[in-house]
Design a protein around this motif. Structure first.
Motif, short mmCIF file in Angstrom:
data_model
loop_
_atom_site.label_atom_id
_atom_site.label_comp_id
_atom_site.label_asym_id
_atom_site.label_seq_id
_atom_site.Cartn_x
_atom_site.Cartn_y
_atom_site.Cartn_z
N SER A 101 0.82 -1.22 0.00
CA SER A 101 0.00 0.00 0.00
C SER A 101 0.85 1.27 0.00
CB SER A 101 -0.94 0.02 1.20
OG SER A 101 -0.23 0.15 2.41
N TYR A 102 2.13 1.14 0.33
CA TYR A 102 3.01 2.31 0.33
C TYR A 102 3.41 2.66 -1.09
CZ TYR A 102 7.08 5.28 0.88
OH TYR A 102 7.98 6.30 0.79
N VAL A 103 3.18 3.91 -1.43
CA VAL A 103 3.61 4.43 -2.71
C VAL A 103 4.67 5.48 -2.41
CG1 VAL A 103 2.91 5.64 -4.80
CG2 VAL A 103 1.34 4.02 -3.71
N ALA A 104 5.83 5.28 -2.96
CA ALA A 104 6.94 6.19 -2.68
C ALA A 104 6.60 7.60 -3.11
CB ALA A 104 8.20 5.71 -3.39
N ALA A 105 6.80 8.52 -2.20
CA ALA A 105 6.60 9.93 -2.51
C ALA A 105 7.84 10.45 -3.25
CB ALA A 105 6.38 10.71 -1.22
#
Length: 109
Positions: A101-105
């Motif tokens: 669920s983590y999308v790199a900023a």
């Protein structure tokens, strides 16, 4: 559950936390690796493979069993342990969903 206020969080969040707690000690990871490698129920053999006392291994097995990741069947005077395949699949799904669920900023602190 006392001061943790775990009832304030979703059932999924609580379940993921239970898995994370079970996975939070290297001895428990080693036990899981033994069970995965053998792919069979194991009784006293776990103690023979770890540099830990019987009582310490028993405590780690208890924690893993409470998380649902393993199950134990009584075989005479012994309890034999193996991976709980159904719970393992659920844990894999929930933990995978959390990490994916983590999308790199583009920029972070």
């Amino acid at each position: 559950m006392g001061l943790t206020k775990s009832e304030e969080f979703s059932a999924v969040d609580n379940r993921v936390a239970r898995y994370a707690k079970a996975l939070s000690h290297p001895a428990r990871i080693a036990i899981l690796n033994i069970l995965i490698k053998r792919q069979a129920c194991i009784c006293g053999d776990i103690v023979d493979e770890l540099p830990l006392s019987q009582s310490t291994v028993s405590q780690h097995l208890k924690e893993l069993k409470e998380s649902g990741l393993i199950k134990g069947d009584i075989d005479g005077a012994k309890v034999c342990y193996c991976i709980d395949e159904d719970e393992w699949k659920i844990a894999q799904s929930y933990l995978s969903a959390l990490f994916s669920s983590y999308v790199a900023a583009s920029r972070c602190c």
